[in-house]
Design a protein around this motif. Sequence first.
Motif, PDB file in Angstrom:
ATOM      1  N   UNK A  13      -0.592  33.924 -46.094  1.00 11.58           N
ATOM      2  CA  UNK A  13       0.204  34.826 -45.295  1.00 11.58           C
ATOM      3  C   UNK A  13      -0.101  36.256 -45.672  1.00 11.58           C
ATOM      4  N   UNK A  14       0.112  37.157 -44.704  1.00 11.39           N
ATOM      5  CA  UNK A  14      -0.272  38.536 -44.931  1.00 11.39           C
ATOM      6  C   UNK A  14       0.908  39.480 -44.762  1.00 11.39           C
ATOM      7  N   UNK A  21       9.094  44.141 -48.653  1.00 11.11           N
ATOM      8  CA  UNK A  21       8.504  44.844 -49.793  1.00 11.11           C
ATOM      9  C   UNK A  21       8.630  44.012 -51.047  1.00 11.11           C
ATOM     10  N   UNK A  22       7.724  44.250 -51.967  1.00  8.37           N
ATOM     11  CA  UNK A  22       7.679  43.470 -53.196  1.00  8.37           C
ATOM     12  C   UNK A  22       8.729  43.910 -54.174  1.00  8.37           C
ATOM     13  N   UNK A  23       8.669  43.354 -55.391  1.00 13.07           N
ATOM     14  CA  UNK A  23       9.677  43.672 -56.389  1.00 13.07           C
ATOM     15  C   UNK A  23       9.634  45.137 -56.794  1.00 13.07           C
ATOM     16  N   UNK A  24      10.808  45.717 -56.934  1.00 11.31           N
ATOM     17  CA  UNK A  24      10.874  47.122 -57.338  1.00 11.31           C
ATOM     18  C   UNK A  24      11.055  47.268 -58.830  1.00 11.31           C
ATOM     19  N   UNK A 128      -2.572  39.311 -55.411  1.00  9.63           N
ATOM     20  CA  UNK A 128      -3.305  38.083 -55.112  1.00  9.63           C
ATOM     21  C   UNK A 128      -2.698  37.353 -53.914  1.00  9.63           C
ATOM     22  N   UNK A 129      -1.413  37.588 -53.680  1.00 12.71           N
ATOM     23  CA  UNK A 129      -0.682  36.819 -52.686  1.00 12.71           C
ATOM     24  C   UNK A 129      -0.266  37.693 -51.502  1.00 12.71           C
ATOM     25  N   UNK A 130       0.089  37.034 -50.405  1.00  7.68           N
ATOM     26  CA  UNK A 130       0.605  37.752 -49.247  1.00  7.68           C
ATOM     27  C   UNK A 130       1.906  38.455 -49.620  1.00  7.68           C
ATOM     28  N   UNK A 131       2.181  39.536 -48.938  1.00  8.72           N
ATOM     29  CA  UNK A 131       3.400  40.296 -49.218  1.00  8.72           C
ATOM     30  C   UNK A 131       4.643  39.467 -48.944  1.00  8.72           C
ATOM     31  N   UNK A 132       4.618  38.680 -47.871  1.00 11.47           N
ATOM     32  CA  UNK A 132       5.808  37.910 -47.520  1.00 11.47           C
ATOM     33  C   UNK A 132       6.076  36.798 -48.521  1.00 11.47           C
ATOM     34  N   UNK A 133       5.032  36.202 -49.088  1.00 10.14           N
ATOM     35  CA  UNK A 133       5.266  35.150 -50.077  1.00 10.14           C
ATOM     36  C   UNK A 133       5.801  35.740 -51.383  1.00 10.14           C
TER      37      UNK A 133
END
Length: 420
Positions: A13-14, A21-24, A128-133
């Motif tokens: 997934x992209x 958004x990822x972890x802050x 390494x991973x999609x943003x949504x995952x």
Amino acid sequence: MKKTLSVFAMAVVIAGALAACGPTNNSSSNNTSSKGTTASKPAKLVVWEDQKKSGWLQKVAADFKKKYGITVEYKEVEMATKMGQQLRLDGPAGKGPDIVTLPHDQIGQVVTEGLIAPLNVDQSVVNRFSKSSIAAETYKGKLYGLPKSTETPVFVYNKDLMKTPPKTMEDLYNFSKGFTKNGNYGFLALFDNYYFAHGIMASMGSYVFKNNNGTLDPNDLGLNNAGAIQGANYMAKWYKEGLFPRGIIGANGGSTVDGLFTQGKVASVMNGPWAFQPYTSAGIKIGMTAMPTLNGQHIKTFMGVKGWHVSAFSKNQEWATKLVDFMTSDENAKYRFTQTQEVPPNVALLNDPVIKDNEGAKAVAEQSQYAEPMPNIPETAQVWTPMGNALQTVVTGKADAKTALDNAVKQIKDQIKSTK
């Protein structure tokens, strides 16, 4: 893992996420950076993998021991319902694992209970991973796991009845109008089940909980806004015009859809990767692709993410984090896919032939680009039943969409309040 109305009964997934958004803030005094490990090296680490999924770990465990000199032991524990339960018992007793695997919609609950620890890894690992995952593995701004696989509903069709999959839902509707007769149907979906209905409603502007910079607000629900009402009315149209049979309502709807499809009476369905093998085993020549667009928008199906997590009771959290990093490398994620057929969310594997040339995996990967992770906060458990009941009254014509959804949201809010 087929999703029903229970939150616990729920791919490369992209983008596209409820918490995009990822972890802050993923720092913790108990954690380690993947830049290096300084803790004393343990003799062994223990991993709990899902049932009938641990075979791939034999090779990975051997590779990890060769590189770091640490033995990796692993056992199988049913993930959806038993993994967390067993950790609650064995963790405090000092006989639990260092690493567990969980569906992402359980993260909020197990974090609240103090069962898993935050991860502190390099940004290169996160990338390494999609943003949504990654968003799915994040709770209240902290990263609690690295993804191992994803799943989401896709468009599945009978190649003997539908030569080319439609690009748009408008085209699919027109096809169904001409095909649906004499007990045959052009397209079926469980639109009275919110897990499937979410894709339509979200594409029109609905949401479960408001996303505030990566944190979901359980007090702000978008399940009865204008987009939700529009989506509910759109789905009801398929029922009202006789394009869906009456028997696909309620708890038995899924088995009815599957039965009609495997009998060769349905040209296409909206279903998840769990259905691929049963359909193929029934002798149906299936094709799989991303869902058709709706009003020019990609359908925002729910996505489930399975991840690796470090137990809060582990005495070797630093090395456990190193092992989680190792297990989810592109190389090992690809190897796990070849052994389990669960699609990894590693971005670098998007165009790898092992996935690109697998029609089912490619469909899941493509659709997951537009999917949204199911909310992972504990309050999500209160959503499924009220929404399912509301949608059933709408598609059967027993209530108008606004009234039904307003009532569902009130019930959800009341139930959330009662659990505080």
